[in-house]
Design an enzyme around this catalytic site. Structure first.
Site, short mmCIF file in Angstrom:
data_model
loop_
_atom_site.label_atom_id
_atom_site.label_comp_id
_atom_site.label_asym_id
_atom_site.label_seq_id
_atom_site.Cartn_x
_atom_site.Cartn_y
_atom_site.Cartn_z
N ILE A 156 6.24 -0.10 25.01
CA ILE A 156 5.02 -0.90 25.03
C ILE A 156 4.32 -0.84 23.69
O ILE A 156 3.89 -1.86 23.14
CB ILE A 156 4.09 -0.42 26.16
CG1 ILE A 156 4.76 -0.62 27.52
CG2 ILE A 156 2.76 -1.16 26.11
CD1 ILE A 156 3.98 -0.04 28.68
N ASP A 175 2.86 8.99 16.62
CA ASP A 175 3.74 9.36 17.72
C ASP A 175 4.49 10.61 17.30
O ASP A 175 4.80 10.78 16.11
CB ASP A 175 4.73 8.23 18.05
CG ASP A 175 5.34 8.38 19.44
OD1 ASP A 175 5.89 9.46 19.74
OD2 ASP A 175 5.27 7.42 20.22
N CYS A 204 0.31 5.55 25.32
CA CYS A 204 1.04 6.80 25.56
C CYS A 204 0.82 7.25 27.00
O CYS A 204 -0.18 6.91 27.62
CB CYS A 204 0.59 7.87 24.57
SG CYS A 204 -1.19 8.07 24.44
N ARG A 233 -3.59 4.98 30.43
CA ARG A 233 -4.16 5.78 31.50
C ARG A 233 -5.63 6.06 31.18
O ARG A 233 -5.98 6.37 30.05
CB ARG A 233 -3.39 7.11 31.67
CG ARG A 233 -1.99 6.93 32.24
CD ARG A 233 -2.04 6.50 33.70
NE ARG A 233 -0.70 6.32 34.26
CZ ARG A 233 -0.07 5.16 34.31
NH1 ARG A 233 -0.66 4.08 33.79
NH2 ARG A 233 1.12 5.06 34.86
N ASP A 257 -8.23 -1.76 30.46
CA ASP A 257 -7.55 -2.17 31.69
C ASP A 257 -7.47 -0.99 32.65
O ASP A 257 -7.14 -1.16 33.82
CB ASP A 257 -6.15 -2.70 31.39
CG ASP A 257 -5.51 -3.39 32.58
OD1 ASP A 257 -6.21 -4.19 33.24
OD2 ASP A 257 -4.32 -3.13 32.86
N GLU A 262 -11.02 5.37 38.36
CA GLU A 262 -10.93 4.03 38.94
C GLU A 262 -10.58 4.10 40.42
O GLU A 262 -10.98 3.26 41.21
CB GLU A 262 -9.93 3.16 38.17
CG GLU A 262 -8.57 3.77 37.98
CD GLU A 262 -7.71 2.96 37.02
OE1 GLU A 262 -8.06 1.82 36.72
OE2 GLU A 262 -6.67 3.48 36.58
N HIS A 294 -6.72 -3.26 36.00
CA HIS A 294 -5.41 -2.60 35.97
C HIS A 294 -4.29 -3.64 36.17
O HIS A 294 -3.38 -3.47 36.98
CB HIS A 294 -5.32 -1.54 37.08
CG HIS A 294 -4.37 -0.43 36.76
ND1 HIS A 294 -4.72 0.90 36.83
CD2 HIS A 294 -3.08 -0.43 36.36
CE1 HIS A 294 -3.69 1.66 36.51
NE2 HIS A 294 -2.68 0.86 36.22
#
Length: 332
Positions: A156, A175, A204, A233, A257, A262, A294
């Protein structure tokens, strides 16, 4: 194989029923209710259950599933941090997931959030619906020539890097493992990416090491008027520290998102509910913040990939079990 699907939405059922024709050995029943310790007993008589990323599948739930005879837990998502894997291993329940359904779907949503906050599209949309065509409060910012900082360059994150490059942005990334396919990306340490980026996009997984990686200290290292995007996340960001940063005018815009806590809001219609958790309300009170539901994964192409991979996982597990049974029979 009989599979019980939990927390099924209409788009799930349509997609899985469409793909199931290529898997004649699989039967599916759908439930709207989520998988938890109270509903796990409904799995009696099913060899497998299927859940989504928002289900909390702890040790109690795993034990009930095992007692009901379930041998396979199918996650129709890439994430599995919501599953007690140790408990599943103890009870001989195999956990299979969908590691890569459509990285472009999530990356494109991340860029959609970027563009929306960058050009104040959410405010413009509401104003025009009220016949207000004033441009006051809608001044945006060019992306071309700016620096994008991508945190995490898996599938992604790599897709997001390519999108940002297409917008004419300089792309930096952090990364632990550099992606050799991204020869146009400048890898830097985490602090340097924070300090030099005009756009920071998180891509990540959530681990113990990066819990609240965006906090008061790391926000302070960012440029003033930075754009922050999170489609990974919610707990990667300390929400209280984020709100403090927004109030301090640190951010040009924030697009989320996902967000902390949540919980029950995910994928549910709560229009008539007074939300006991005020996190969403506080975030939405800021004019430069966009929160979506989401939905980064939600494209037709991604749903097809999720359905086919999940069903293929079930079919492969079934074949493996048959081969093991035949091997044991031959030995006897």
């Amino acid at each position: 194989m009989k599979i019980l699907f939990y927390d099924t939405k209409k788009y799930d059922q349509v997609s899985f029923e469409h793909e199931r024709k290529d898997f004649p050995g699989i039967e599916i029943d759908f439930l709207e209710t989520d998988l938890n310790r109270k509903t796990a007993k409904l799995a009696a008589g099913y060899e497998a259950v299927c859940a989504f990323v928002n289900s909390r599948i702890g040790e109690d739930t795993v034990n009930i599933l095992a007692d009901c005879g379930a041998e396979l837990l199918l996650m129709r998502s890439a994430g599995f941090n919501n599953v007690d894997l140790a408990a599943a291993e103890r009870r001989n329940i195999t956990v299979l997931r969908v590691p890569g359904y459509s990285p472009e779907a999530v990356a494109e949503h991340a860029m959609a959030l970027t563009l929306a906050v960058c050009r104040r599209l959410h405010k413009s949309y509401i104003k025009v619906r009220e016949n207000n065509f004033s441009l006051v409060g809608l001044t945006g910012m060019n992306l071309c020539g700016k620096t994008a900082g991508i945190i995490g360059t898996g599938k992604i994150g790599a897709a997001m890097c390519r999108i940002c490059r297409g917008f004419g942005m300089k792309v930096m990334a952090y990364d632990c493992y550099e992606n050799p396919e991204l020869d146009f990306v400048e890898y830097r340490d985490f602090e340097q990416v924070l300090e030099e980026s005009d756009l920071i996009s998180l891509h990540c997984p959530l681990t113990d090491d990066n819990y609240h990686m965006i906090n008061r200290d790391t926000i302070a290292k960012m440029k003033d008027q930075v754009i922050l995007i999170n489609t990974s996340r919610g707990a990667l960001i300390d929400t209280e520290d984020l709100i403090a940063g927004i109030q301090a005018r640190k951010f040009f815009g924030v697009g989320l998102d996902v967000y902390e806590e949540e919980g029950k809001n995910v994928f549910e219609n709560r229009e008539d509910v007074i939300l006991e958790n005020c996190v969403v309300g506080r975030l939405l009170s800021f004019p430069n913040v966009i929160v979506t539901s989401h939905q980064g994964f939600l494209t037709r192409e991604a749903l097809t990939a999720i359905s086919r991979t999940t069903l293929q996982n079930a079919a492969d597990f079934q074949k493996h079990c048959i081969r093991e049974e035949n091997r044991v029979s031959n030995q006897l």
